[in-house]
Design a protein around this motif. Structure first.
Motif, PDB file in Angstrom:
ATOM      1  N   ALA A  71       0.831  -1.209   0.000  1.00 27.94           N
ATOM      2  CA  ALA A  71       0.000   0.000   0.000  1.00 27.94           C
ATOM      3  C   ALA A  71       0.862   1.253   0.000  1.00 27.94           C
ATOM      4  CB  ALA A  71      -0.924  -0.015   1.213  1.00 27.94           C
ATOM      5  N   LEU A  72       1.952   1.232   0.756  1.00 30.98           N
ATOM      6  CA  LEU A  72       2.831   2.403   0.799  1.00 30.98           C
ATOM      7  C   LEU A  72       3.510   2.617  -0.549  1.00 30.98           C
ATOM      8  CD1 LEU A  72       4.442   1.994   4.337  1.00 30.98           C
ATOM      9  CD2 LEU A  72       2.640   3.579   3.641  1.00 30.98           C
ATOM     10  N   GLU A  73       3.839   1.532  -1.233  1.00 29.91           N
ATOM     11  CA  GLU A  73       4.442   1.668  -2.553  1.00 29.91           C
ATOM     12  C   GLU A  73       3.458   2.285  -3.541  1.00 29.91           C
ATOM     13  OE1 GLU A  73       6.969   1.841  -5.607  1.00 29.91           O
ATOM     14  OE2 GLU A  73       7.436   1.449  -3.489  1.00 29.91           O
ATOM     15  N   ARG A  74       2.176   1.919  -3.430  1.00 29.89           N
ATOM     16  CA  ARG A  74       1.162   2.527  -4.307  1.00 29.89           C
ATOM     17  C   ARG A  74       1.051   4.023  -4.034  1.00 29.89           C
ATOM     18  NH1 ARG A  74      -1.596  -2.373  -3.222  1.00 29.89           N
ATOM     19  NH2 ARG A  74      -2.850  -1.390  -1.556  1.00 29.89           N
ATOM     20  N   LEU A  75       1.137   4.394  -2.759  1.00 30.36           N
ATOM     21  CA  LEU A  75       1.092   5.826  -2.427  1.00 30.36           C
ATOM     22  C   LEU A  75       2.298   6.554  -3.013  1.00 30.36           C
ATOM     23  CD1 LEU A  75      -0.156   5.828   1.290  1.00 30.36           C
ATOM     24  CD2 LEU A  75      -1.443   6.480  -0.743  1.00 30.36           C
ATOM     25  N   ARG A  76       3.476   5.930  -2.945  1.00 31.53           N
ATOM     26  CA  ARG A  76       4.676   6.559  -3.507  1.00 31.53           C
ATOM     27  C   ARG A  76       4.530   6.743  -5.014  1.00 31.53           C
ATOM     28  NH1 ARG A  76       7.078   2.622  -0.016  1.00 31.53           N
ATOM     29  NH2 ARG A  76       7.801   3.595   1.922  1.00 31.53           N
ATOM     30  N   GLN A  77       3.925   5.783  -5.658  1.00 30.04           N
ATOM     31  CA  GLN A  77       3.697   5.909  -7.100  1.00 30.04           C
ATOM     32  C   GLN A  77       2.722   7.045  -7.385  1.00 30.04           C
ATOM     33  OE1 GLN A  77       2.411   2.032  -8.439  1.00 30.04           O
ATOM     34  NE2 GLN A  77       4.373   1.052  -7.948  1.00 30.04           N
ATOM     35  N   GLY A  78       1.712   7.181  -6.505  1.00 33.39           N
ATOM     36  CA  GLY A  78       0.774   8.285  -6.665  1.00 33.39           C
ATOM     37  C   GLY A  78       1.452   9.633  -6.493  1.00 33.39           C
ATOM     38  N   VAL A  79       2.382   9.705  -5.535  1.00 32.01           N
ATOM     39  CA  VAL A  79       3.137  10.942  -5.333  1.00 32.01           C
ATOM     40  C   VAL A  79       3.945  11.271  -6.580  1.00 32.01           C
ATOM     41  CG1 VAL A  79       5.021  11.990  -4.018  1.00 32.01           C
ATOM     42  CG2 VAL A  79       3.233  10.707  -2.831  1.00 32.01           C
ATOM     43  N   THR A  80       4.559  10.257  -7.182  1.00 40.36           N
ATOM     44  CA  THR A  80       5.344  10.457  -8.400  1.00 40.36           C
ATOM     45  C   THR A  80       4.468  11.015  -9.524  1.00 40.36           C
ATOM     46  OG1 THR A  80       6.827   8.648  -7.785  1.00 40.36           O
ATOM     47  CG2 THR A  80       6.826   9.329 -10.098  1.00 40.36           C
ATOM     48  N   ARG A  81       3.199  10.589  -9.551  1.00 39.90           N
ATOM     49  CA  ARG A  81       2.271  11.100 -10.586  1.00 39.90           C
ATOM     50  C   ARG A  81       1.734  12.483 -10.236  1.00 39.90           C
ATOM     51  NH1 ARG A  81       0.292   5.806  -9.985  1.00 39.90           N
ATOM     52  NH2 ARG A  81      -1.519   6.625  -8.828  1.00 39.90           N
ATOM     53  N   GLY A  82       2.048  12.979  -9.035  1.00 42.00           N
ATOM     54  CA  GLY A  82       1.568  14.297  -8.643  1.00 42.00           C
ATOM     55  C   GLY A  82       0.205  14.293  -7.990  1.00 42.00           C
ATOM     56  N   ASP A  83      -0.204  13.158  -7.425  1.00 43.29           N
ATOM     57  CA  ASP A  83      -1.514  13.051  -6.768  1.00 43.29           C
ATOM     58  C   ASP A  83      -1.436  13.665  -5.367  1.00 43.29           C
ATOM     59  OD1 ASP A  83      -3.887  12.356  -5.601  1.00 43.29           O
ATOM     60  OD2 ASP A  83      -3.724  10.201  -5.967  1.00 43.29           O
ATOM     61  N   PRO A  84      -2.144  14.786  -5.098  1.00 45.80           N
ATOM     62  CA  PRO A  84      -2.054  15.422  -3.772  1.00 45.80           C
ATOM     63  C   PRO A  84      -2.616  14.565  -2.645  1.00 45.80           C
ATOM     64  CG  PRO A  84      -3.748  16.487  -5.113  1.00 45.80           C
ATOM     65  CD  PRO A  84      -2.999  15.554  -6.011  1.00 45.80           C
ATOM     66  N   LEU A  85      -3.624  13.734  -2.970  1.00 40.51           N
ATOM     67  CA  LEU A  85      -4.188  12.868  -1.946  1.00 40.51           C
ATOM     68  C   LEU A  85      -3.170  11.823  -1.518  1.00 40.51           C
ATOM     69  CD1 LEU A  85      -6.515  11.935  -0.196  1.00 40.51           C
ATOM     70  CD2 LEU A  85      -7.409  10.639  -2.155  1.00 40.51           C
ATOM     71  N   ALA A  86      -2.456  11.244  -2.476  1.00 38.33           N
ATOM     72  CA  ALA A  86      -1.416  10.269  -2.139  1.00 38.33           C
ATOM     73  C   ALA A  86      -0.327  10.927  -1.291  1.00 38.33           C
ATOM     74  CB  ALA A  86      -0.813   9.687  -3.413  1.00 38.33           C
ATOM     75  N   GLY A  87       0.035  12.157  -1.640  1.00 44.06           N
ATOM     76  CA  GLY A  87       1.049  12.869  -0.863  1.00 44.06           C
ATOM     77  C   GLY A  87       0.603  13.104   0.570  1.00 44.06           C
ATOM     78  N   PHE A  88      -0.667  13.482   0.735  1.00 44.62           N
ATOM     79  CA  PHE A  88      -1.182  13.702   2.082  1.00 44.62           C
ATOM     80  C   PHE A  88      -1.164  12.410   2.885  1.00 44.62           C
ATOM     81  CE2 PHE A  88      -4.890  13.250   4.894  1.00 44.62           C
ATOM     82  CZ  PHE A  88      -4.526  14.169   5.873  1.00 44.62           C
ATOM     83  N   LEU A  89      -1.662  11.310   2.293  1.00 46.00           N
ATOM     84  CA  LEU A  89      -1.756  10.049   3.027  1.00 46.00           C
ATOM     85  C   LEU A  89      -0.373   9.520   3.401  1.00 46.00           C
ATOM     86  CD1 LEU A  89      -4.641   8.281   1.080  1.00 46.00           C
ATOM     87  CD2 LEU A  89      -4.717   9.172   3.418  1.00 46.00           C
ATOM     88  N   LEU A  90       0.599   9.670   2.502  1.00 48.13           N
ATOM     89  CA  LEU A  90       1.942   9.202   2.823  1.00 48.13           C
ATOM     90  C   LEU A  90       2.567  10.093   3.908  1.00 48.13           C
ATOM     91  CD1 LEU A  90       3.998   7.054   2.165  1.00 48.13           C
ATOM     92  CD2 LEU A  90       4.886   8.515   0.327  1.00 48.13           C
ATOM     93  N   GLY A  91       2.324  11.392   3.832  1.00 44.84           N
ATOM     94  CA  GLY A  91       2.802  12.290   4.877  1.00 44.84           C
ATOM     95  C   GLY A  91       2.165  11.978   6.220  1.00 44.84           C
ATOM     96  N   TRP A  92       0.869  11.691   6.195  1.00 45.12           N
ATOM     97  CA  TRP A  92       0.152  11.323   7.413  1.00 45.12           C
ATOM     98  C   TRP A  92       0.726  10.049   8.012  1.00 45.12           C
ATOM     99  CZ3 TRP A  92      -3.437  13.003  10.799  1.00 45.12           C
ATOM    100  CH2 TRP A  92      -4.110  12.052  11.577  1.00 45.12           C
ATOM    101  N   HIS A  93       1.050   9.097   7.153  1.00 45.05           N
ATOM    102  CA  HIS A  93       1.645   7.836   7.621  1.00 45.05           C
ATOM    103  C   HIS A  93       2.912   8.117   8.430  1.00 45.05           C
ATOM    104  CE1 HIS A  93       3.433   3.836   7.633  1.00 45.05           C
ATOM    105  NE2 HIS A  93       4.503   4.343   7.051  1.00 45.05           N
TER     106      HIS A  93
END
Length: 408
Positions: free
Chosen positions: A286-308
């Protein structure tokens, strides 16, 4: 064990901005409370005093608009100049504390006096509070407190009792203080309960009764009054009216200290999450999927990974730095929970240089974007700031908010 009692009264002003509106002010807002911003602005521009006052409050709270105390003061002034009592009252508060305007005690008194002519108990009470701070103003304050108390204002009755208890502005009269405290205390008013307890401890105007005093301190402490917690702790550490319990006394002193610290914004209020979302899965996949979302510029993925990172039991400095980078990217994209958490990181100096102005700026933007926790966080943390810092933060929020809109 403490060999003697050391009691003291601590009476201080609450923040104007956290006070509930008077009944008169609420009635004024009835037709304008929930109208769209554009309609409200049009009414204000057309010279409708109620609309001008309502617009000032929205700017003050940051509801649907970026918080801006200086602009709020401008609209309050326009309404006050038309004789609008609620606006006169708010403008007087602004001048007294220097909110959106330069501090000016005489201007504050001028506007508060005009508002008090409407006869509203809250307006009378607030004028008395300011007069009490002025040289030779306490006798006038006592008279105004009495007028407000006669209208059923419990805080005014308590403040008048304090004057009688201390012999300030009036002849000292413990019996009169006792009488004034009893009604509000019976109704559950915490300050009255605490101060009435002090009369029973000292035997002022009443037979000394430690058991009754302790019960009153307990009732006020149960409502979160820090001063009452401290007084109750003193009772326990001396065994006055309660069983001797030094451990409980220490606990109460610590709780009182935490309460006092929270009032001045010195306790971390907790990170802000988006309640519409489920907490992020912490599995490697799940964390790897969030990192991939961050790479795509997804702000929600960035927030969730930061929250983690922020929610770990032990967060390293490097993880705080990663969280700051992720939350900044998400906040710059306009995601409100990320704005709020980035603001908190600036206030706390977590992986970022401590900067109250930038922290408050992000909380203002989060509040304007609809993050429900942001307005209260801003009020609590503003206690750390000067008025000039607040104004600077609001000005930066206007600039940053315009930039974000332009980039969307």
């Amino acid at each position: 064990m403490t060999s003697s009692l050391s009691w003291r009264l601590a009476f201080c002003f609450t923040l104007w901005l956290s006070q509930p509106l008077s009944l008169q002010a609420q009635e004024t807002l009835a037709d304008w409370r929930d109208v769209p911003v554009a309609q409200l602005e049009q009414g204000a521009q057309n010279g409708v005093a109620d609309a001008q006052y309502a617009l000032g409050l929205r700017l003050e709270k940051g509801r649907g608009l970026l918080q801006n105390f200086a602009l709020a003061a401008t609209w309050f002034t326009r309404a006050a100049d038309q004789g609008h009592a609620a606006a006169q009252h708010r403008l007087g508060q602004y001048y007294f504390d220097g909110i959106g305007v330069e501090t000016n005690a005489q201007a504050a008194l001028n506007w508060l006096r005009k508002a008090a002519q409407a006869g509203d108990a809250t307006y009378l009470y607030d004028l008395a509070r300011v007069l009490e701070t002025q040289p030779e103003g306490k006798p006038l304050a006592a008279d105004l407190y009495q007028q407000a108390a006669d209208l059923g204002h419990q805080e005014a009755a308590v403040s008048l009792a304090v004057l009688y208890q201390n012999g300030t502005g009036v002849a000292q009269d413990f019996a009169r203080a006792l009488q004034l405290y009893e009604g509000p205390a019976a109704a559950g008013q915490a300050r009255a309960q605490n101060n009435l307890g002090l009369l029973y401890v000292r035997g002022n105007g009443v037979q000394q009764d430690y058991v009754r005093a302790a019960a009153l301190f307990q009732a006020a402490a149960d409502q979160g009054l820090a001063l009452a917690m401290g007084n109750l702790a003193t009772m326990y550490e001396n065994g006055f009216g309660v069983p001797l319990d030094e451990a409980l006394a220490v606990e109460l002193h610590q709780l009182a200290a935490r309460k006092n610290s929270a009032k001045t914004g010195n306790l971390h209020p907790g990170w802000v999450f988006d309640t519409r979302l489920a907490p992020p899965d912490s599995s490697a996949e799940a964390l790897e999927r969030l990192r991939q979302g961050v790479t795509r510029g997804d702000p929600l993925a960035g927030f969730l990974l930061g929250w983690h990172h922020l929610q770990k039991t032990e967060t390293s400095q490097e993880e705080f730095r990663q969280a700051a980078r992720l939350l900044r990217s998400s906040a710059e994209a306009g995601y409100p929970p990320a704005m709020a958490n980035l603001g908190l990181m600036y206030f706390e100096g977590r992986a970022l240089p401590q900067d109250y102005v930038l922290g408050y700026m992000w909380l203002v933007l989060a509040a304007s974007a609809g993050q429900p926790e942001a307005p209260e966080l801003a009020v609590v943390l503003s206690a750390r700031m000067t008025q000039s810092q607040l104004v600077e933060a609001q000005e930066l929020a206007v600039i940053k908010g315009g930039d974000q809109l332009a980039n969307r």
